[in-house]
Design a protein around this motif. Sequence first.
Motif, PDB file in Angstrom:
ATOM      1  N   ASN A  94       3.923  16.212  -4.182  1.00 23.98           N
ATOM      2  CA  ASN A  94       2.732  15.365  -4.285  1.00 23.98           C
ATOM      3  C   ASN A  94       2.676  14.259  -3.247  1.00 23.98           C
ATOM      4  O   ASN A  94       1.628  13.622  -3.078  1.00 23.98           O
ATOM      5  N   GLY A  95       3.771  13.968  -2.556  1.00 23.10           N
ATOM      6  CA  GLY A  95       3.775  12.867  -1.602  1.00 23.10           C
ATOM      7  C   GLY A  95       4.737  13.103  -0.472  1.00 23.10           C
ATOM      8  O   GLY A  95       5.514  14.065  -0.481  1.00 23.10           O
ATOM      9  N   ILE A  96       4.697  12.221   0.513  1.00 24.57           N
ATOM     10  CA  ILE A  96       5.530  12.358   1.704  1.00 24.57           C
ATOM     11  C   ILE A  96       6.444  11.145   1.821  1.00 24.57           C
ATOM     12  O   ILE A  96       5.958  10.011   1.865  1.00 24.57           O
ATOM     13  N   PRO A  97       7.741  11.347   1.831  1.00 23.54           N
ATOM     14  CA  PRO A  97       8.658  10.211   1.980  1.00 23.54           C
ATOM     15  C   PRO A  97       8.398   9.445   3.274  1.00 23.54           C
ATOM     16  O   PRO A  97       8.084  10.024   4.313  1.00 23.54           O
ATOM     17  N   MET A  98       8.476   8.123   3.186  1.00 22.33           N
ATOM     18  CA  MET A  98       8.351   7.211   4.323  1.00 22.33           C
ATOM     19  C   MET A  98       6.960   7.247   4.958  1.00 22.33           C
ATOM     20  O   MET A  98       6.798   6.923   6.130  1.00 22.33           O
ATOM     21  N   SER A  99       5.956   7.621   4.169  1.00 27.79           N
ATOM     22  CA  SER A  99       4.596   7.720   4.691  1.00 27.79           C
ATOM     23  C   SER A  99       3.769   6.469   4.452  1.00 27.79           C
ATOM     24  O   SER A  99       2.684   6.319   5.014  1.00 27.79           O
ATOM     25  N   GLY A 100       4.231   5.574   3.588  1.00 32.89           N
ATOM     26  CA  GLY A 100       3.465   4.377   3.269  1.00 32.89           C
ATOM     27  C   GLY A 100       2.531   4.550   2.092  1.00 32.89           C
ATOM     28  O   GLY A 100       1.808   3.615   1.728  1.00 32.89           O
ATOM     29  N   GLY A 101       2.506   5.733   1.485  1.00 32.51           N
ATOM     30  CA  GLY A 101       1.658   5.977   0.321  1.00 32.51           C
ATOM     31  C   GLY A 101       2.377   6.849  -0.679  1.00 32.51           C
ATOM     32  O   GLY A 101       3.073   7.802  -0.306  1.00 32.51           O
ATOM     33  N   GLY A 102       2.237   6.527  -1.951  1.00 32.69           N
ATOM     34  CA  GLY A 102       2.926   7.322  -2.959  1.00 32.69           C
ATOM     35  C   GLY A 102       2.688   6.789  -4.355  1.00 32.69           C
ATOM     36  O   GLY A 102       1.778   6.004  -4.597  1.00 32.69           O
ATOM     37  N   ARG A 103       3.538   7.217  -5.253  1.00 29.49           N
ATOM     38  CA  ARG A 103       3.401   6.877  -6.665  1.00 29.49           C
ATOM     39  C   ARG A 103       4.712   6.288  -7.159  1.00 29.49           C
ATOM     40  O   ARG A 103       5.788   6.754  -6.785  1.00 29.49           O
ATOM     41  N   GLN A 104       4.633   5.256  -7.989  1.00 23.55           N
ATOM     42  CA  GLN A 104       5.833   4.665  -8.540  1.00 23.55           C
ATOM     43  C   GLN A 104       5.592   4.207  -9.975  1.00 23.55           C
ATOM     44  O   GLN A 104       4.452   4.015 -10.394  1.00 23.55           O
ATOM     45  N   SER A 105       6.675   4.035 -10.700  1.00 24.06           N
ATOM     46  CA  SER A 105       6.588   3.578 -12.078  1.00 24.06           C
ATOM     47  C   SER A 105       7.923   2.958 -12.470  1.00 24.06           C
ATOM     48  O   SER A 105       8.923   3.105 -11.764  1.00 24.06           O
ATOM     49  N   GLY A 106       7.943   2.256 -13.612  1.00 19.45           N
ATOM     50  CA  GLY A 106       9.148   1.611 -14.084  1.00 19.45           C
ATOM     51  C   GLY A 106       9.805   2.391 -15.211  1.00 19.45           C
ATOM     52  O   GLY A 106       9.120   2.973 -16.062  1.00 19.45           O
ATOM     53  N   TYR A 107      11.152   2.382 -15.236  1.00 21.62           N
ATOM     54  CA  TYR A 107      11.898   3.148 -16.223  1.00 21.62           C
ATOM     55  C   TYR A 107      13.042   2.298 -16.793  1.00 21.62           C
ATOM     56  O   TYR A 107      13.574   1.402 -16.124  1.00 21.62           O
ATOM     57  N   THR A 108      13.407   2.612 -18.019  1.00 20.63           N
ATOM     58  CA  THR A 108      14.474   1.886 -18.708  1.00 20.63           C
ATOM     59  C   THR A 108      15.432   2.871 -19.359  1.00 20.63           C
ATOM     60  O   THR A 108      15.142   4.073 -19.444  1.00 20.63           O
ATOM     61  N   ILE A 109      16.569   2.363 -19.839  1.00 13.89           N
ATOM     62  CA  ILE A 109      17.545   3.241 -20.495  1.00 13.89           C
ATOM     63  C   ILE A 109      17.394   3.207 -22.013  1.00 13.89           C
ATOM     64  O   ILE A 109      18.119   3.889 -22.726  1.00 13.89           O
ATOM     65  N   GLU A 110      16.435   2.423 -22.489  1.00 13.37           N
ATOM     66  CA  GLU A 110      16.114   2.387 -23.906  1.00 13.37           C
ATOM     67  C   GLU A 110      14.602   2.440 -24.068  1.00 13.37           C
ATOM     68  O   GLU A 110      13.863   2.052 -23.162  1.00 13.37           O
ATOM     69  N   PRO A 111      14.114   2.910 -25.210  1.00 13.67           N
ATOM     70  CA  PRO A 111      12.657   2.948 -25.413  1.00 13.67           C
ATOM     71  C   PRO A 111      12.070   1.551 -25.254  1.00 13.67           C
ATOM     72  O   PRO A 111      12.640   0.567 -25.746  1.00 13.67           O
TER      73      PRO A 111
END
Length: 403
Positions: A94-111
């Motif tokens: 879905n995206g290209i590394p080091m392209s300046g555009g992409g998708r990100q989100s935050g994650y945790t080790i507990e709910p």
Amino acid sequence: MEFRPILSAMLRNKTGVFLVGLQIALTLAVVANAVFIIMQRVEKIGRPPGIDSANLIFAQSYGFGPNYDHRDTVRRDVDMLRAIPGVVAVTALNGIPMSGGGRQSGYTIEPPTPQPNPTTSNIYFVDEHGVDALGVKLIEGRAFTEAEIQYNENPTNSDFAPSVIITQAVAQQMFGDGPALGKPIYDNLGQSAIVIGVIENMLGAWVGFDQPSNVMLQPRLSNGPTIRYAIRTEPGRRDQLVPEVEKKLAESNLNRAVTWVRPHTYWVERSYRADSRMVAFLSVIVSLMVLVTALGIVGLASFHVSVRTKQIGTRRAVGARRIDIIRYFMIENWLLTTGGVALGLVLAFAFGHWLSSTYSLPRLEPLYPVAGVVLLWILGQIAVFVPARRAAAIPPAIATRTV
């Protein structure tokens, strides 16, 4: 040799000495900070991308029309691309590394309840060939299997994939020194996934991101109609295969348009363009300032020789050797340079503190001003050597020429 006569002679031309000393101080302050910034940028540009950038081709196409079948198109494209001689592996993503555009989100080790300070990761959807196609180094666990690949038929689907592969940077931030393999992680909706693999390193979409190696691979393919492919080639065959890949994609399906086919270095160069220009600009500034300072030292020394011609001739007449005259001017210049660099050290750290607090840059490391001091000492001695030799060549008879 006593310093008092040298200092007394220097103070007879206070203006010239002050201006050259100030020039040396400003040069040290600017050059130390500029070189520090240059080295930061060079280090940033030289970071290993973690993927096989030199042998990667990325392609994008856009499907259209009532007869366009996205999943069938992807399946046919991948089979066709993998059959090209010289191609090592292919994945849809879905995206290209080091392209300046992409998708990100935050994650945790507990709910999340919610949890504070989630680990932000750049997300890439890949198929079962994603690890091989990107050329990343899997240091723990395994790659995805075909059975794990999800097809995101709903554009608004926010389901978390059942398994993920994360970089070592993400594993360290989330689990510390403990094992990450087999552990669950949670998205911001409380959905969980199991870590099945850990990648040694991989830079994400944004090279200027505070944590550029925070990357997560998920076994999912987008719903289209836009699709991207990562095509890894044998070493040295990337540029040769770019036109062939574009031609085969264009001919294989008339219900889609090939947007572009480019080597990965296209995005690498574009992402680092501002840093490269900064390095070039500051390098020119440093070179010019050092050159102008050297010319200033040469000019002042030449002036001192011209106004002290009779004095030098008198010293020669009473027994001073040529080496004594040269040493005199070298010491005089060393004293001038030392005064300038002493002020320059104060200005360098003050300027560095201002840059750090104003632009959130790292603090200036002491190594750079200290190296600048040594450089300017050497530069001063080299710059004054020619005028000093000219002074040493003045014959003793010059002392009686005006008598």
